[in-house]
Design an enzyme around this catalytic site. Structure first.
Site, PDB file in Angstrom:
ATOM      1  N   GLU A  47     -12.759  -2.004  12.120  1.00  0.00           N
ATOM      2  CA  GLU A  47     -12.701  -1.401  10.734  1.00  0.00           C
ATOM      3  C   GLU A  47     -13.767  -1.978   9.723  1.00  0.00           C
ATOM      4  OE1 GLU A  47      -8.776  -1.539   8.774  1.00  0.00           O
ATOM      5  OE2 GLU A  47      -9.652  -0.608   6.866  1.00  0.00           O
ATOM      6  N   ASP A  71      -8.248  -9.011   4.177  1.00  0.00           N
ATOM      7  CA  ASP A  71      -7.969  -8.036   5.000  1.00  0.00           C
ATOM      8  C   ASP A  71      -8.778  -7.951   6.245  1.00  0.00           C
ATOM      9  OD1 ASP A  71      -7.130  -5.709   6.041  1.00  0.00           O
ATOM     10  OD2 ASP A  71      -7.240  -4.439   4.437  1.00  0.00           O
ATOM     11  N   GLU A 124       0.817  -1.217   0.098  1.00  0.00           N
ATOM     12  CA  GLU A 124      -0.117  -0.149   0.002  1.00  0.00           C
ATOM     13  C   GLU A 124       0.810   1.066  -0.164  1.00  0.00           C
ATOM     14  OE1 GLU A 124      -2.762  -0.670   3.439  1.00  0.00           O
ATOM     15  OE2 GLU A 124      -4.143  -1.727   1.928  1.00  0.00           O
TER      16      GLU A 124
HETATM   17  O1  GCW Z   1      -7.220  -3.011   6.372  1.00  0.00           O
HETATM   18  C1  GCW Z   1      -6.076  -2.207   5.921  1.00  0.00           C
HETATM   19  C2  GCW Z   1      -6.433  -0.567   6.587  1.00  0.00           C
HETATM   20  C3  GCW Z   1      -5.212   0.111   6.319  1.00  0.00           C
HETATM   21  C4  GCW Z   1      -4.202  -0.374   7.158  1.00  0.00           C
HETATM   22  C5  GCW Z   1      -3.776  -1.758   6.278  1.00  0.00           C
HETATM   23  C6  GCW Z   1      -2.756  -2.464   6.742  1.00  0.00           C
HETATM   24  C7  GCW Z   1      -2.240   0.272   8.490  1.00  0.00           C
HETATM   25  O2  GCW Z   1      -7.387  -0.112   5.873  1.00  0.00           O
HETATM   26  O3  GCW Z   1      -5.709   1.309   6.977  1.00  0.00           O
HETATM   27  O4  GCW Z   1      -2.939   0.274   7.135  1.00  0.00           O
HETATM   28  O5  GCW Z   1      -4.944  -2.501   6.445  1.00  0.00           O
HETATM   29  O6  GCW Z   1      -2.793  -3.431   7.516  1.00  0.00           O
HETATM   30  O7  GCW Z   1      -1.479  -2.195   6.634  1.00  0.00           O
END
Ligand code: GCW
Length: 724
Positions: A417, A389, A315
């Site tokens: 989240e 995720d 990311e």
């Molecule tokens: O789930 C995603 C989140 C990001 C997060 C990423 C990760 C810290 O939306 O906000 O970043 O995973 O785990 O690196």
């Protein structure tokens, strides 16, 4: 929960209730968490009072001091009586606490010693009846840390009003490093945080040491958490500069007596940003020297510094691949810098390509399996529970069954989240356990994820678990009062990944709200069901990643046309007039082939694949016949509708508890359940209408029509969603 287990709880609950009348109507803001020592009912208090008047508790270390303070605080609150410390047992002494080295040698200590597991954090709570008939309880640890954990366990038993003669336990953590990961930024915002701002008041540190830091440490120690990563994995290099190291050192000093080590997220490009180097190539000797010097500097501030957590080439974060190097090159370079000081590197496997993607569920496996066996001894690969995720439900990550020559650790997300933020009541103990008990078949049957990460299966020396924290400056720490249960359950499962999520939930309820049997009977099943409820109204039948764009709040099944396909919802649900679901079998992305053959056999055939994972692995026509006999479309609708009905049932259960809990907390939970109900309806209506465009089938008769047309739901816009 299945009936027999439930009956067992009920029985247990009522038994304890008969023996000791409990306290009612706890007055608390939630700040004290499960460590709110309200007076026990008279019969329990009387039972304990006499026996716990005097205690032999030698104090050799700061940890001994905080353990004794906690015991006094608990006894004062629960019994209205502080214990008297004595140097040797007298006829009044009913409790001895210490290590074989600190306690005076006697029969009781000798007996307890034989039961102590060989682990520096282990403890035994041993019930001893002396020859003269006097009962004595011993809390014995190998070290002062074991003593501290034993004291907290003993306090828990008192809070549950257990009979002293039955408080007898041997406990040893199955996982060595049990951490919280704070996604806290230096400006005090918290990425994916829904409970206020960061606990770390960087501006006033190191000068001002907020007493809350101590309470944070107490809470963590009480559930066995022994490490904390202070800053976000999307890391700011400033964290590694002297002023911030000094601040981190102040926190480390506060946490140390509680057995908690500080770790930091390291930004891979820090040698460029802080050191002025031209690159951060892990094979460049200037870069390795920079990290070696940085490690030495950190250990000057924090002599027991735990190590680094790293999110690299994921990311947009920098990493070794920027220089054509592998994850192992990057991790090993940092590991070498920390090795002389005993630090570890937790290297995250949450990676996916920047470019046009392969099925995202496959990418971590593709990148890491090739590297199996090439990591240093002080590197541990941090793997999220599932391959996408932290979704409301995911199958376990295939990496857990695929890297026998590397150390693997678990990463769970405690902050909600994808599970309704801090407005939804969702107990995550069941989610965590579901993954931990999943069978990888890596080494035949019963190769559970728990056995992989506790080191039993592949004999890895360093074992670890991380939970992305749900804490913040909210008075009650977690925003939702029941969010505390997830912090609690995480800690308990990190100590023992095979622990029962139901037992943990009951424990938390008792310690937080008291021992009223009717309250426990009502709330335990509610908590145990709550995660399935949220799955039903958000992403039933194996659907995933349907949430709102970027902030991840609310439904967004229509999300499309974003910078990358795998950041959209349409990529994951693949709904069209032919059907719905992501084909991950051989006819699709073949992600299923990353699992052992036995696991493949469970999921490969849509006729056999459990409903929970159906659309995770299969794209199926709308009229596909489900095991229930309904069509896929009908079943999908029923899950969405039943999710909402279940929230309504939760509201009714809670309403009946009025007067049994503090009025402020009662109202807060009631209000939040009302919010949850609205959000559940929103999810249901938006998703059902959205998918109906493709199924072209009616909502089954008897189910109410959504209030608005689809366009209405698509038009909803939320300003300033927290945690984004
Ligand atoms: O789930 C995603 C989140 C990001 C997060 C990423 C990760 C810290 O939306 O906000 O970043 O995973 O785990 O690196």
């Amino acid at each position: 929960m299945d009936r027999p287990i439930f009956r067992r709880y009920v029985l247990l609950v009522s038994l304890v209730f008969v023996v000791f009348a409990s306290h009612n109507g706890i007055a608390q803001s939630g700040y004290r968490l499960w460590l709110d020592y309200q007076p026990l009912g008279p019969s329990a208090a009387d039972h304990y009072r006499e026996r716990l008047q005097a205690v032999v508790f030698p104090m050799d270390s700061e940890t001994d001091h905080v353990a004794f303070d906690e015991l006094s605080r608990a006894l004062e609150g629960l019994l209205g009586q502080k214990p008297m410390r004595q140097s040797a047992a007298t006829p009044k002494t009913g409790l001895m606490v210490g290590t074989p080295g600190t306690l005076p040698a006697n029969d009781a200590v000798e007996q307890a010693k034989t039961r102590l597991p060989d682990n520096e954090e282990a403890y035994v709570i041993h019930h001893h009846s002396a020859a003269n008939g006097r009962p004595m309880t011993l809390i014995l640890g190998n070290t002062d840390k074991g003593v501290l954990y034993g004291v907290f366990a003993f306090i828990g038993a008192l809070q549950r009003s257990e009979d002293l003669a039955r408080i007898d336990t041997v406990s040893s953590p199955k996982i060595k490093l049990r951490l919280l990961n704070h996604w806290d930024n230096l400006d005090r915002t918290v990425e994916r945080g829904y409970a206020g701002f960061s606990l770390w008041d960087w501006h006033r540190l190191p000068g001002y040491r907020d007493p809350r830091y101590t309470d944070y440490a107490r809470a963590n120690a009480s559930v066995g958490i022994n490490g904390t990563v202070l800053n976000n994995v999307n890391a700011n290099a400033l964290m590694l500069t002297a002023p911030y190291l000094e601040k981190a050192a102040a926190l480390a000093d506060i946490f140390r007596p509680y057995g908690i080590k500080v770790y930091l997220s390291a930004r891979f490009s820090a040698p460029i940003e802080l050191g002025g180097l031209a690159d951060a190539d892990p094979l460049n000797s200037e870069v390795t020297q920079w990290w070696a010097d940085k490690a030495a500097e950190i250990y000057r501030y924090i002599p027991d510094f735990g190590g680094f957590l790293v999110k690299a080439n994921s990311e947009g974060q920098p990493g070794p691949q920027n220089y054509g190097r592998s994850h192992a090159d990057g991790a090993n370079m940092l590991a070498d810098a920390l090795a002389p000081f005993g630090g570890v590197v937790m290297w995250r496997a949450f990676v996916y390509e920047d470019t046009e993607p392969e099925d995202r569920a496959k990418q971590a496996y593709n990148e890491f399996v090739l590297l199996d066996g090439t990591f240093r001894d002080n590197v541990i690969i941090q793997v999220k529970n599932g391959a996408i995720d932290f979704q409301p439900r995911e199958p376990f990550h295939p990496l857990f069954g695929a890297m026998p020559q590397s150390q693997l650790m678990m990463e769970f997300q405690i902050t909600q989240e994808y599970l309704g933020f801090a407005t939804n009541l969702v107990y995550l103990g069941t989610l965590f356990s579901e993954t931990l008990q999943a069978d990888t078949y890596a080494d035949g049957p019963n190769s559970t994820v728990a056995r992989v990460i506790d080191g039993e299966l592949n004999h890895q020396p360093i074992t670890a678990m991380a939970g992305v924290a749900n804490t913040g400056t909210a008075t009650n720490w977690t925003g939702h009062p029941f969010g505390q249960a997830n912090w609690y359950a995480y800690g308990r499962l990190a100590w023992d990944p095979d622990a029962d999520a139901g037992v943990i939930a009951e424990d938390w309820l008792r310690r937080t709200f008291g021992n009223d049997a009717s309250f426990l009977d009502a709330l335990l099943p509610l908590m145990m069901r709550s995660r399935e409820t949220v799955v039903n109204y958000m992403t039933p039948l194996g659907l995933h990643h349907l949430m709102g764009w970027s902030h991840h709040y609310g439904p967004g099944p229509w999300i499309r046309d974003k910078p990358r396909a795998d950041w959209t919802s349409v990529y994951y649900h693949q709904a069209d007039t032919n059907g719905i679901g992501f084909d991950r079998t051989a006819s699709g992305s073949d992600a299923l082939s990353q699992y052992a053959p036995e696991v493949q056999a469970q999921f490969n055939d849509p006729q056999i694949c459990p409903d929970e994972y159906l659309l995770w692995f299969h794209h199926l026509p709308w009229d596909f016949q489900m095991k229930s006999g309904e069509s896929l479309w009908e079943s999908l609708c029923r899950h969405y509708y039943s999710g909402v009905e279940e929230v309504s049932a939760m509201q009714a259960v809670w309403e009946a508890q009025r007067g049994k809990v503090d009025e402020i907390i009662f109202r807060e939970v009631a209000d939040l359940l009302a919010v949850q109900y609205e959000e559940a309806e929103l999810w249901r209506d938006a998703c059902v209408l959205y998918f109906q465009q493709f199924s072209k089938m009616p909502i089954p008769t008897g189910l109410p029509q959504p209030e608005h047309p689809l366009e209405y739901y698509e038009s909803l816009y939320y300003h300033f969603v927290p945690g984004n």
